[in-house]
Enzyme design. Structure first.
Site, PDB file in Angstrom:
ATOM      1  N   LYS A 248      45.178  38.432  55.762  1.00 61.89           N
ATOM      2  CA  LYS A 248      46.492  38.569  56.415  1.00 61.89           C
ATOM      3  C   LYS A 248      47.647  38.758  55.433  1.00 61.89           C
ATOM      4  O   LYS A 248      48.778  39.032  55.852  1.00 61.89           O
ATOM      5  CB  LYS A 248      46.754  37.316  57.263  1.00 61.89           C
ATOM      6  CG  LYS A 248      45.856  37.189  58.468  1.00 61.89           C
ATOM      7  CD  LYS A 248      46.051  35.893  59.184  1.00 61.89           C
ATOM      8  CE  LYS A 248      45.320  34.745  58.501  1.00 61.89           C
ATOM      9  NZ  LYS A 248      43.874  34.850  58.551  1.00 61.89           N
TER      10      LYS A 248
ATOM     11  N   ALA B 175      40.658  36.731  65.085  1.00 58.30           N
ATOM     12  CA  ALA B 175      39.288  37.069  64.644  1.00 58.30           C
ATOM     13  C   ALA B 175      38.785  38.310  65.379  1.00 58.30           C
ATOM     14  O   ALA B 175      39.330  39.400  65.197  1.00 58.30           O
ATOM     15  CB  ALA B 175      38.361  35.876  64.820  1.00 58.30           C
TER      16      ALA B 175
ATOM     17  N   GLU C   7      40.278  28.325  56.304  1.00 60.98           N
ATOM     18  CA  GLU C   7      40.258  29.060  55.041  1.00 60.98           C
ATOM     19  C   GLU C   7      39.607  28.166  53.987  1.00 60.98           C
ATOM     20  O   GLU C   7      39.494  26.946  54.174  1.00 60.98           O
ATOM     21  CB  GLU C   7      41.698  29.399  54.615  1.00 60.98           C
ATOM     22  CG  GLU C   7      42.465  30.276  55.588  1.00 60.98           C
ATOM     23  CD  GLU C   7      42.010  31.726  55.587  1.00 60.98           C
ATOM     24  OE1 GLU C   7      41.198  32.092  54.706  1.00 60.98           O
ATOM     25  OE2 GLU C   7      42.447  32.482  56.473  1.00 60.98           O
TER      26      GLU C   7
ATOM     27  N   LYS D 159      50.377  35.105  61.385  1.00 60.65           N
ATOM     28  CA  LYS D 159      49.840  35.802  62.559  1.00 60.65           C
ATOM     29  C   LYS D 159      50.937  36.176  63.557  1.00 60.65           C
ATOM     30  O   LYS D 159      50.972  37.297  64.063  1.00 60.65           O
ATOM     31  CB  LYS D 159      48.784  34.917  63.239  1.00 60.65           C
ATOM     32  CG  LYS D 159      47.521  34.733  62.418  1.00 60.65           C
ATOM     33  CD  LYS D 159      46.529  33.795  63.099  1.00 60.65           C
ATOM     34  CE  LYS D 159      45.267  33.617  62.273  1.00 60.65           C
ATOM     35  NZ  LYS D 159      44.305  32.676  62.886  1.00 60.65           N
TER      36      LYS D 159
END
Length: 815
Positions: free
Chosen positions: A579, A611, A667, A682
């Protein structure tokens, strides 16, 4: 009577000569034969090199002569039984002694005249044909040697002699009438003047000899035996999917041969074309292969494009200037320079405005032509009516060839668009009114890619090859490789996609294989690979210059994301779950979008949000169709949803986060998820996809983590801080329970502002029953103003993330 011609590879050594004679023996069962042979493979080049050295008084010619002598003597000893060797060796040595004398003469005189050069160059065919004829006799064939110089008569323009067809026809007729042998073996390439001096027929001379003889004896067919099974749809050494063309016209064969197909040389077709004699191109080493039949009117399945060929080492010569417009004779003067310099013009194109004219020539001629043209137009250049000639080197010509291209619309468009999509820049084009040939000049470095692109477009029944360069093969990357391997057959059969993994890299090693890595063995291949280096990975990927290349980033590394622009500039698509790039400064985000549009390299990042859920794709479709987004509410962190769905009175916050990390929901650094940075990225991406120019700093982030946890330097200290502040996490849970709510980490965008933070969600809210690691997004738009468009499903995990990346790859393939 049939005429057979065998090229240099077919007679390169004793083993190949026996294969050649096997073909001759089988064919002679049904017909009398004239068999024309080339010199042993590579010998003509050796002869010319030695002659050049001798003419320059360089005695290293002797070493080359020794090599020529040894090859022919050894061939005799291997092919001819000892009891029969004496006479053959004597004749061969006599010929070699004459050759040595010619070299010595050139050396002594410090001069190599065209006449002497022709005499030297023809020795390869004279020697090979005699040795092969004697071997044929030993093998039991009714065979004889015939010197072509007694039949083919030419002018005395040494080095570029023209054939005297009238005299040659008379001699060939007399020979055929009196000849008794079933098989006559003749040297190609060599001829003679009326007074008996040796001449040569130039490039492709052995083919030409065979075609002349076939025409004059009205042969049933001319067979050209070489080391490939006919004329291919493209060079099989460059395009692995190329296949032989079963039936082709004379004109198509001439076009393909002119543009680099080395099987036959264009002028050789002319004598048989006039008589309508079929040409079979066959493979000496696979004689049962069908090969290619060349006739006037091919039958059977007839594609509009019959083949793709190319010529390398091309230079473009361009003359332009306003002083050319409307001035008669400029083109004539321009082209006369090429004639005067004896330079072949391979292609020519002129702008309709008459302001420029451009020709393609062999690069070796470019420098001399540049000087000559500038001299011819010196006055116009001095007056600035015409610019000095422009020369571009290191180019190549790609050509589509087919008799029926004229009757099919859109072939040029398909050719140019398919090249353009893969960043193959076209420098010039040429297409005659007959439309039998469409030519494009490109960089020499793009030849392999260009040929494969066009072959895929026109010959491979729409089976599209995608070539992946993957960095990051941990949980997500490993699952992606597993899915690709599992779906290969389905993709081939149903979607007509052939996905190959060309390169893999992790943080330690990387491995490349231009033919595609074995996915059954990728872990071992990678373990034995070279040291990983993102810069070297990029360089190798661009240097391979493979069509339909896609760089796949499965990491969360900023340094890797900074390389996206370099891939896109080379028309290499980028697919990423990372990202960082899309949440970077808006200027950089927009630059990646611009590069994608400019260079045609797809930039897809569906997995940046949700995802494998189609969140970004759905949003893009809404915007593209004219809808306007007013509000977005979402739970976008599968890891945080997993954590707060599993955090209760019976488990510590520390243990739940540890479990989430171990199961691959977070992560590698879980603080990225728990700090809200990941969710902020996001919602920022969704806001940007909705058309808003926000920065990450514009996102309000209300972190629930204590300052101590936020400031930790590594995972160990981070997890230790979670134990230290366990009571604060327990208080968050207790307050939510007290209010009959559940804890959800929510992202919201409305009226140009965005925020992320932990919220208490009451019963009845769409977020309340969100289980496991699921994500949910609510889009409020003009069309979905009262009831939002909802997307819900698994939003974390290696499998679903890999499937999202895989879907982006397939999306590129289907474009």
């Amino acid at each position: 009577m049939n005429v057979l011609k065998f090229g240099g590879t077919s007679v390169a050594n004793p083993e190949n000569i026996q294969k050649t004679l096997s073909v001759v023996s089988k064919t002679a069962e049904n017909s009398k034969l004239l068999v024309v042979v080339s010199a042993f493979g590579g010998v003509t080049d050796l002869l010319l090199n030695a002659a050049d050295l001798a003419g320059k008084r360089d005695d290293s010619y002797r070493t080359i002569f020794q090599e020529i002598e040894t090859r022919h003597i050894n061939a005799v000893k291997e092919l001819i039984p000892v009891a029969n060797q004496s006479a053959v060796l004597s004749a061969v040595k006599t010929r070699l002694n004459r050759l040595e004398t010619l070299f010595e003469g050139a050396f002594m005189l410090s001069e190599l005249s065209p006449k002497t050069a022709d005499l030297i160059a023809g020795h390869g065919e004279l020697l090979s044909s005699f040795i092969i004829a004697e071997t044929a006799k030993i093998n039991g064939l009714n065979a004889a040697f015939k010197d072509s110089r007694e039949l083919v008569i030419t002018s005395n323009a040494y080095g570029k002699a023209s054939v005297d067809f009238k005299e040659t026809a008379k001699r060939v007729s007399n020979f055929v009438a009196t000849n008794k042998a079933q098989v006559n073996i003749l040297p190609g390439f060599v001829a003679s003047t009326l007074d008996g001096n040796t001449t040569t027929l130039g490039r492709g001379g052995s083919d030409y000899t065979a075609a002349i003889l076939a025409s004059l004896v009205n042969a049933t067919e001319l067979q050209i035996w070489t080391d490939v099974s006919g004329m291919y749809t493209a060079n099989p050494r460059v395009v692995k999917q190329a296949f032989p063309i079963a039936h082709i016209s004379y004109r198509e064969a001439m076009e393909l041969s002119h543009f680099g197909a080395k099987v036959i040389y264009p002028p050789t077709i002319q004598p048989v074309l006039e008589k309508g004699i079929p040409i079979w191109i066959k493979n000496t080493f696979s004689p049962d292969d069908i090969g290619t039949l060349v006739t006037d009117k091919p039958n059977g399945k007839n594609r509009p494009v019959k083949g793709i060929s190319h010529i390398e080492n091309i230079a473009l010569i361009t003359l332009e200037g306003s002083g050319m417009i409307g001035i008669p004779g400029v083109s004539k003067r321009f082209l006369e320079v090429f004639y005067q310099k004896n330079t072949n013009v391979i292609m020519i194109t002129q702008a309709s405005s008459e302001q420029s004219i451009c020709v393609g020539v062999d690069q070796a001629d470019a420098d001399a032509i540049e000087i000559a043209i500038n001299e011819a137009f010196e006055l116009e250049i001095m007056r600035k009516h015409i610019e000095p000639v422009q020369v571009e080197k290191d180019l190549a010509i790609l050509a589509l060839v087919g008799d029926r291209m004229k009757s099919h619309q859109g072939l040029s468009g398909k050719m140019f668009s398919s090249l353009g999509k893969n960043n193959v820049n076209i420098r010039a084009i040429a297409q005659g009114a007959s439309e039998k040939n469409i030519s494009a000049v490109i960089a020499k470095t793009d030849v392999k890619k260009g040929l494969n692109i066009l072959h895929e477009e026109f010959f491979e029944d729409r089976l599209k090859q995608l070539n992946l360069f993957i960095t990051g093969v941990g949980n997500v990357g490993g699952k992606l490789l597993e899915q690709i391997k599992q779906q290969q057959s389905y993709l081939n059969e149903k979607l007509r996609l052939n996905i190959r993994v060309i390169a893999l890299s992790n943080s330690r090693t990387m491995v490349f294989d231009e033919k595609g890595l074995d996915l059954d063995n990728w872990e071992q291949l990678l373990a034995n690979g070279e040291k990983a280096d993102p810069e070297a990975f990029l360089k190798r990927t661009t240097e391979l210059n493979i069509r339909n290349s896609i760089f796949v980033d499965n990491t969360a590394t900023e340094f890797i994301s900074r390389k996206y622009s370099d891939y896109l500039r080379n028309s290499i698509g980028v697919v990423t779950c990372n990202k960082i790039a899309c949440a970077d400064d808006y200027e950089n985000y927009e630059d990646l979008q611009r590069l994608s549009r400019k260079y045609g390299g797809s930039f897809l990042y569906e997995t940046n949000v949700g995802a494998g859920l189609p969140i970004i794709d759905t949003l893009n479709n809404l915007v593209a169709s004219g809808d306007e987004v007013h509000k977005i509410q979402a739970v976008l962190s599968g890891s945080l949803n997993f954590v707060f769905n599993n955090f209760d009175e019976n488990s510590s916050f520390h243990d739940v986060v540890k479990q989430a990390q171990e199961e691959g929901y977070t992560e590698p650094d879980p603080k990225i998820d728990l700090s809200g940075v990941d969710v902020a990225r996001k919602i920022l991406i969704l806001a940007r996809e909705s058309g808003y120019q926000l920065e990450l700093s514009d996102i309000e982030n209300e972190s629930f983590l204590p300052e101590e946890s936020l400031n930790t330097k590594d995972n160990d200290s981070f997890f230790a801080s979670l134990k230290t502040h366990a009571s604060s996490f327990n208080d968050l849970l207790a307050n939510a329970k007290k209010n009959n709510c559940r804890l959800k980490y929510v992202a919201q965008f409305e009226e140009g502002k965005a925020s992320v933070g932990l919220q208490q969600i009451p019963e009845g809210h769409p977020f309340y029953n969100l289980e496991g690691s699921d994500n949910i997004v609510l889009f409020y738009t003009n069309r979905y103003s009262q009831q939002p468009l909802i997307i819900k499903g698994a939003g974390a995990g290696a499998d679903v993330t890999a499937s999202g990346i895989f879907a982006d790859i397939i999306r590129i393939g289907k474009n």
